[in-house]
Enzyme design. Structure first.
Site, PDB file in Angstrom:
ATOM      1  CE  LYS A 297      21.106  -7.802 -18.228  1.00 39.34           C
ATOM      2  NZ  LYS A 297      21.507  -8.209 -19.603  1.00 39.34           N
TER       3      LYS A 297
ATOM      4  CD  GLU B  39      13.983  -9.896 -21.609  1.00 47.15           C
ATOM      5  OE1 GLU B  39      13.642  -8.712 -21.834  1.00 47.15           O
ATOM      6  OE2 GLU B  39      15.166 -10.261 -21.559  1.00 47.15           O
TER       7      GLU B  39
END
Length: 437
Positions: free
Chosen positions: A349, A204
């Site tokens: 999400k 990330e």
């Protein structure tokens, strides 16, 4: 015409070099394309991501079955439907799958179609996606949760907790907050380099240095904030606590180090220490009093409801407590959490639940009950920027989409810059106002 004429999926590659699903939706006068993300640390209650499991191809991670489901069953079922009827499309997808966790067709197949339909509908309506979904009230740019230092399942180091994030809250514009985040990120890189620590980045975009303890990890981030010329802490208008610019958010991903048999949280990457649920809740309360922490995600394990209740009772009035593995973007699990009084925020999400409609329902349920929503990426991403659009569409006020490196992360931040520019003087940046604690 807004009638769906063709749906086509293909296998593409995500940011970790693993296959994922991309879907194109065509009408006679519009087109939409969406690529599906994938998680590394996944909750057991998430919708099922369909993988081929043929070890001789992509080590079993291929998605050709999901692609085939789109190109045959889903294409045939949705042909002729109005692409602007999002709820009807998503209901049809859920009906076609027929399982509670989308395991027949695959959440990755279903989500790709759902999002691509939304994009085709937006193009047909001559609207940006955030306006198409959110209407004229969509104008809030989200406060970024920037994952600058990694441990846990996201790193090969001695840090138990998965993510240490910065949240630039003392600013009036999103673009200024983004600049702050970039400057802190580069200051942290210099700090790590000067101390002989690794500056390689993880999935990330955050650093994963081999530091000595969990405490050293958060203290390095706080030091980098000061090094960049900013103050760690809350702004003056939050209880008179000071003139801070940046606060800390954590995602320990506690399910990853919870031993269900022992009913203990085991710091297996660092000290080997074992804590009960009550001790773990007290641990976070101690950290919240020592450090400028505004948010903790998955501070307790996904099925440790008692532990979550203890944590909420201890610090839920002053720290945002985000349920990710706990709620998995699922309205039923969120409703259970609301009833039990656990957490005060939900991580959103899109691939945990599998359709845009269900995603929006979870956000709305949270909003009605005083819970905040944090729109989130996954560790396996693509250049797709849909979550940036959803964050603005829903006025969520917060987005979690990685650090200040890797194009798959920066794509979302850059899309938000474009939206801020497009909104002009009507754009809002909530800062500390994004929180309800």
């Amino acid at each position: 015409m807004s009638v769906i004429t063709r749906i086509h999926a293909r296998q593409i590659m995500d940011s970790r070099g693993n296959p994922t699903v991309e879907v194109d939706v065509h009408t006679e006068s519009s087109f939409g394309r969406a690529a599906v993300p994938s998680g590394a640390s996944t909750g057991v209650h998430e919708a099922v991501e369909l993988r081929d499991k043929d070890k001789s191809v992509f080590l079993g991670k291929g998605v050709l079955k999901a692609v085939e489901n789109v190109n045959t069953l889903i294409n045939d079922a949705l042909l002729g439907m109005d692409v602007t009827e999002q709820e009807a499309i998503d209901a049809k997808l859920i009906e076609l799958d027929g399982t509670p966790n989308k395991s027949k067709l695959g959440a990755n197949a279903i989500l790709g179609v759902s999002l691509a339909c939304a994009k085709a509908g937006a193009e047909y309506s001559a609207l940006p996606l955030y306006r198409y979904i959110g209407g004229t009230t969509a104008k809030t740019l989200p406060v970024p949760m920037m994952n600058v230092l990694n441990g846990g399942a996201h790193a090969d180091n001695t840090v138990d907790f998965q993510e240490f994030m910065i949240m630039p809250i003392g600013f009036e514009r999103y673009s200024d907050a983004l600049r702050c985040g970039a400057e802190v990120f580069h200051s942290l890189k210099s700090l790590l380099h000067d101390r002989g620590l690794s500056t390689a980045v993880g999935d990330e975009g955050g650093f994963a240095p081999n530091v000595e303890s969990n405490e050293q990890a958060i203290e390095l981030v706080i030091e980098a904030i000061g090094m960049a010329g900013y103050k760690a802490g809350a702004p003056t208008d939050r209880g008179g606590l000071g003139d801070g610019h940046v606060m800390i958010a954590l995602d320990p991903a506690s399910s990853e180090f919870y031993d269900a048999e022992k009913k203990k949280y085991v710091f297996k990457k660092s000290s080997g220490r074992e804590l009960s649920s009550e001790e773990m809740a007290s641990y976070w309360a101690d950290w919240a009093s020592r450090y400028p922490i505004i948010s903790i995600e998955d501070g307790m394990a996904e099925d440790d409801w008692e532990g979550w209740k203890m944590l909420t009772d201890k610090i839920g009035g002053r720290v945002q407590l985000v349920g990710d593995d706990l709620f998995v973007t699922n309205s039923k699990r969120l409703a259970e959490g609301i009833e039990k009084g656990v957490g005060n925020s939900i991580l959103i999400k899109v691939n945990q639940i599998g359709t845009l409609t269900e995603t929006l329902q979870a956000i709305e349920l949270a909003k009605r009950n005083g819970y905040t929503s944090v729109i989130s990426h996954r560790s396996g991403e693509t250049e797709d920027t849909t979550i940036a659009q959803i964050a603005v569409a829903t006025n969520a006020g917060q987005i979690k989409t990685g650090s200040m490196s890797r194009s798959d992360r920066m794509a979302k931040y850059n899309e938000l810059l474009r939206i801020e520019e497009e909104l002009g003087s009507t754009a809002l940046y909530p800062g500390i106002g994004a929180f309800r604690v």
